[in-house]
Design a protein around this motif. Structure first.
Motif, mmCIF file in Angstrom:
data_model
loop_
_atom_site.group_PDB
_atom_site.id
_atom_site.type_symbol
_atom_site.label_atom_id
_atom_site.label_comp_id
_atom_site.label_asym_id
_atom_site.label_seq_id
_atom_site.Cartn_x
_atom_site.Cartn_y
_atom_site.Cartn_z
ATOM 1 N N ILE A 164 0.823 -1.213 0.000
ATOM 2 C CA ILE A 164 0.000 0.000 0.000
ATOM 3 C C ILE A 164 0.856 1.262 0.000
ATOM 4 N N SER A 165 1.999 1.216 0.679
ATOM 5 C CA SER A 165 2.876 2.400 0.676
ATOM 6 C C SER A 165 3.458 2.626 -0.718
ATOM 7 N N ALA A 166 3.812 1.534 -1.407
ATOM 8 C CA ALA A 166 4.312 1.656 -2.780
ATOM 9 C C ALA A 166 3.233 2.180 -3.717
ATOM 10 N N ASN A 167 1.964 1.944 -3.387
ATOM 11 C CA ASN A 167 0.852 2.417 -4.204
ATOM 12 C C ASN A 167 0.489 3.868 -3.916
ATOM 13 N N GLY A 168 1.162 4.476 -2.934
ATOM 14 C CA GLY A 168 0.898 5.879 -2.638
ATOM 15 C C GLY A 168 -0.005 6.133 -1.460
ATOM 16 N N VAL A 169 -0.400 5.089 -0.760
ATOM 17 C CA VAL A 169 -1.240 5.266 0.432
ATOM 18 C C VAL A 169 -0.412 5.896 1.543
ATOM 19 N N ARG A 170 -0.949 6.921 2.174
ATOM 20 C CA ARG A 170 -0.209 7.580 3.250
ATOM 21 C C ARG A 170 -0.925 7.543 4.591
ATOM 22 N N ALA A 171 -2.043 6.833 4.649
ATOM 23 C CA ALA A 171 -2.733 6.700 5.940
ATOM 24 C C ALA A 171 -3.613 5.460 5.960
ATOM 25 N N VAL A 172 -3.623 4.793 7.102
ATOM 26 C CA VAL A 172 -4.549 3.708 7.390
ATOM 27 C C VAL A 172 -5.453 4.204 8.508
ATOM 28 N N ALA A 191 -23.439 4.113 18.161
ATOM 29 C CA ALA A 191 -22.052 3.730 17.916
ATOM 30 C C ALA A 191 -21.671 3.952 16.454
ATOM 31 N N LEU A 192 -22.544 3.557 15.522
ATOM 32 C CA LEU A 192 -22.239 3.736 14.111
ATOM 33 C C LEU A 192 -22.108 5.212 13.754
ATOM 34 N N GLN A 193 -22.930 6.028 14.378
ATOM 35 C CA GLN A 193 -22.827 7.468 14.141
ATOM 36 C C GLN A 193 -21.482 8.000 14.604
ATOM 37 N N GLN A 194 -21.066 7.614 15.814
ATOM 38 C CA GLN A 194 -19.796 8.111 16.342
ATOM 39 C C GLN A 194 -18.610 7.576 15.549
ATOM 40 N N ILE A 195 -18.686 6.325 15.131
ATOM 41 C CA ILE A 195 -17.617 5.760 14.302
ATOM 42 C C ILE A 195 -17.478 6.550 13.011
ATOM 43 N N ALA A 196 -18.606 6.832 12.358
ATOM 44 C CA ALA A 196 -18.568 7.565 11.087
ATOM 45 C C ALA A 196 -18.043 8.974 11.285
ATOM 46 N N VAL A 197 -18.517 9.655 12.304
ATOM 47 C CA VAL A 197 -18.086 11.044 12.552
ATOM 48 C C VAL A 197 -16.582 11.099 12.792
ATOM 49 N N THR A 198 -16.081 10.210 13.658
ATOM 50 C CA THR A 198 -14.653 10.221 13.979
ATOM 51 C C THR A 198 -13.809 9.776 12.794
ATOM 52 N N THR A 199 -14.282 8.785 12.057
ATOM 53 C CA THR A 199 -13.541 8.308 10.885
ATOM 54 C C THR A 199 -13.411 9.409 9.840
ATOM 55 N N ILE A 200 -14.499 10.107 9.565
ATOM 56 C CA ILE A 200 -14.446 11.207 8.591
ATOM 57 C C ILE A 200 -13.518 12.307 9.079
ATOM 58 N N ASN A 227 -10.212 13.616 7.186
ATOM 59 C CA ASN A 227 -10.020 15.041 6.885
ATOM 60 C C ASN A 227 -8.715 15.558 7.470
ATOM 61 N N ASP A 228 -8.361 15.109 8.665
ATOM 62 C CA ASP A 228 -7.094 15.520 9.279
ATOM 63 C C ASP A 228 -5.912 15.071 8.426
ATOM 64 N N VAL A 229 -6.004 13.850 7.884
ATOM 65 C CA VAL A 229 -4.940 13.363 7.004
ATOM 66 C C VAL A 229 -4.863 14.219 5.743
ATOM 67 N N ALA A 230 -6.021 14.500 5.162
ATOM 68 C CA ALA A 230 -6.069 15.284 3.917
ATOM 69 C C ALA A 230 -5.475 16.677 4.119
ATOM 70 N N LEU A 231 -5.727 17.271 5.283
ATOM 71 C CA LEU A 231 -5.265 18.632 5.550
ATOM 72 C C LEU A 231 -3.882 18.678 6.201
ATOM 73 N N GLY A 232 -3.335 17.499 6.533
ATOM 74 C CA GLY A 232 -2.039 17.461 7.196
ATOM 75 C C GLY A 232 -2.090 17.912 8.635
ATOM 76 N N THR A 233 -3.273 17.799 9.251
ATOM 77 C CA THR A 233 -3.471 18.240 10.632
ATOM 78 C C THR A 233 -3.060 17.152 11.619
ATOM 79 N N THR A 234 -2.391 17.540 12.685
ATOM 80 C CA THR A 234 -2.046 16.587 13.740
ATOM 81 C C THR A 234 -3.313 16.095 14.426
#
Length: 336
Positions: free
Chosen positions: A64-72, A303-312, A316-323
Motif C-alpha cells: 500500500i505504501s508503494a501504491n501511494g497510500v499515506r494513511a490507514v 455507535a455507528l454514528q460516532q464511528i462515522a463522525v470520527t472516521t471522517i 479530513n485531518d490526514v487530507a489537511l495534514g493536521t495533527t
C-alpha cells in the motif's frame, strides 16, 4: 483525497456517506477485506479505511505504501491487526476511533449473560412450537453473585457500573486500576484471585502479546465449577481449544462470545448456504450452554454514528495534514 474503504457493509456506506458531506473526500467501497492479496486495489488511493478483520501486516504495508497510500484509518478502537511500526517506517500514518459507544458493548455483554442464564433464546423457540414447559429452563439470580471483570477501560467500566446496579459484587483486574471505579464499589484483585472467586467472568481487555490466550487451561483450572465466561473483547484472549475442553468437563458452565479467534473467516458474512470448514466453532455451537453472536456488540445507531463522525474527521485531518490525537504511534501498545 481518494479513500479506499474495505470490508464494507450497507450500514458503513450509509453512515460514512451521510457524514462526509461538505468534505473533499472521495470514498470508494470494497466488500473485500484488506490483506496482502487485495492490497493491489489500493493503487491510486491516498488512504485506506479498514475494520477489525482487515490485516495490515508487513507485506501489506509494503504494497500500500508503494501504491501511494499515506494513511490507514481504522473504524474501530483496537489496532492489533495493524503492524503500526511497519506502517510508520514507510511513512503511513495509522489512526483509529478511540471510543464510540462503550455502553453498546457493555449492554450487549449483559444481554449475553441474561440470555445464557435465563435461556430466553430457548424459551422463544419453545413457545413458538407451543411448548410451554419450564423443564430445563432454570436460571439463577444475578443479585449477590461475584462478577469478575478483566480490563476496566471505558467498556469494562461501563459494564462494572451496570453489574453494580444488579446488586452484584464486582471485582476487577487491570494493570491500571480506576480510582473512580474503586469509589463506586469495584474491588481490584490479582488475576488469580479473580479467576478463583468469580461466578461470572467478563473479558474487556485489548488483544496484546500479554493478553493473547490469557484464558487458557491453566486459567480454567483455577475457576469455580460451572462458572460463566463472557468475551466481548477480542477472540484470541481465549484459547478456544481449552474452552472446548472446559465445556466438555463441565468446568465451564456457560460460555457467551461475541468474538472468535478465527472470526475473520466467518463474521460479517452470510455463509448460510455454504459448508463452514471451521471445526472449532462447529464444536462450540454443539454445546447447549454456549451462545455466540457475530461481533455485534458495537452495533447500535449511536455507535455507528460516532464511528462515522470520527472516521471522517480522521480522514479530513490526514487530507489537511493536521495533527490528530487519534493517531497511533509505534510505541502504542494498548487502548483504553
Amino acid at each position: 483525497m481518494k479513500v479506499a474503504i474495505f470490508s464494507t457493509q450497507s450500514y458503513d456506506r450509509l453512515y460514512l456517506d451521510r457524514y462526509k458531506e461538505g468534505s473533499q473526500l472521495e470514498l470508494t467501497y470494497f466488500d473485500a477485506a484488506l490483506d496482502e492479496h487485495t492490497a493491489g486495489l489500493t493503487q491510486g488511493f491516498e488512504a485506506v479505511c479498514i475494520f477489525v478483520n482487515d490485516r495490515v501486516d508487513l507485506e501489506t504495508a509494503n504494497i500500500i505504501s508503494a501504491n501511494g497510500v499515506r494513511a490507514v484509518v481504522l473504524r474501530c478502537a483496537g489496532f492489533n491487526n495493524v503492524d503500526v511500526a511497519a506502517a510508520h517506517e514507510r511513512g503511513v500514518k495509522v489512526l483509529r476511533v478511540p471510543a464510540y459507544s462503550p455502553q453498546a458493548v457493555a449492554e450487549h455483554t449483559v444481554a449475553l449473560i441474561l440470555t445464557l442464564n435465563r435461556k430466553t433464546h430457548k424459551a422463544y423457540n419453545r413457545v413458538r412450537e407451543h411448548n410451554f414447559s419450564l423443564e430445563r429452563m432454570m436460571g439463577f439470580n444475578l443479585y449477590g453473585k461475584t462478577v469478575g471483570v478483566i480490563g476496566t477501560g471505558q467498556i469494562g467500566a461501563a459494564f462494572c457500573r451496570i453489574m453494580l446496579g444488579f446488586g452484584c459484587t464486582v471485582i476487577a483486574y487491570d494493570p491500571l486500576p480506576s480510582p473512580a471505579l474503586k469509589v463506586q464499589g469495584v474491588t481490584y484483585v490479582p488475576l488469580e484471585e479473580l479467576l478463583r472467586t468469580s461466578d461470572i467472568i467478563s473479558l474487556h481487555c485489548p488483544l496484546t502479546p500479554a493478553t493473547h490466550h490469557l484464558i487458557n487451561k491453566e486459567g480454567f483450572d483455577m475457576m469455580k465449577n460451572g462458572v460463566m465466561l463472557i468475551n466481548t473483547s477480542r477472540g484470541a484472549v481465549i484459547q478456544t481449544r481449552d474452552a472446548v475442553q472446559a465445556l466438555k468437563s463441565e468446568k465451564l458452565g456457560y460460555l457467551g462470545i461475541d468474538v472468535y479467534e478465527q472470526e475473520e473467516n466467518l463474521f460479517f458474512r452470510d455463509l448460510s448456504e455454504r459448508i463452514v470448514p471451521d471445526d472449532l466453532i462447529a464444536r462450540l455451537m454443539a454445546f447447549p450452554n454456549v451462545l455466540i453472536t457475530a461481533h455485534q456488540g458495537f452495533f447500535t445507531k449511536e455507535a455507528l454514528q460516532q464511528i462515522a463522525v470520527t472516521t471522517i474527521k480522521n480522514l479530513n485531518d490526514v487530507a489537511l495534514g493536521t495533527t490528530s490525537q487519534n493517531e497511533i504511534l509505534p510505541e502504542s501498545k494498548v487502548y483504553r
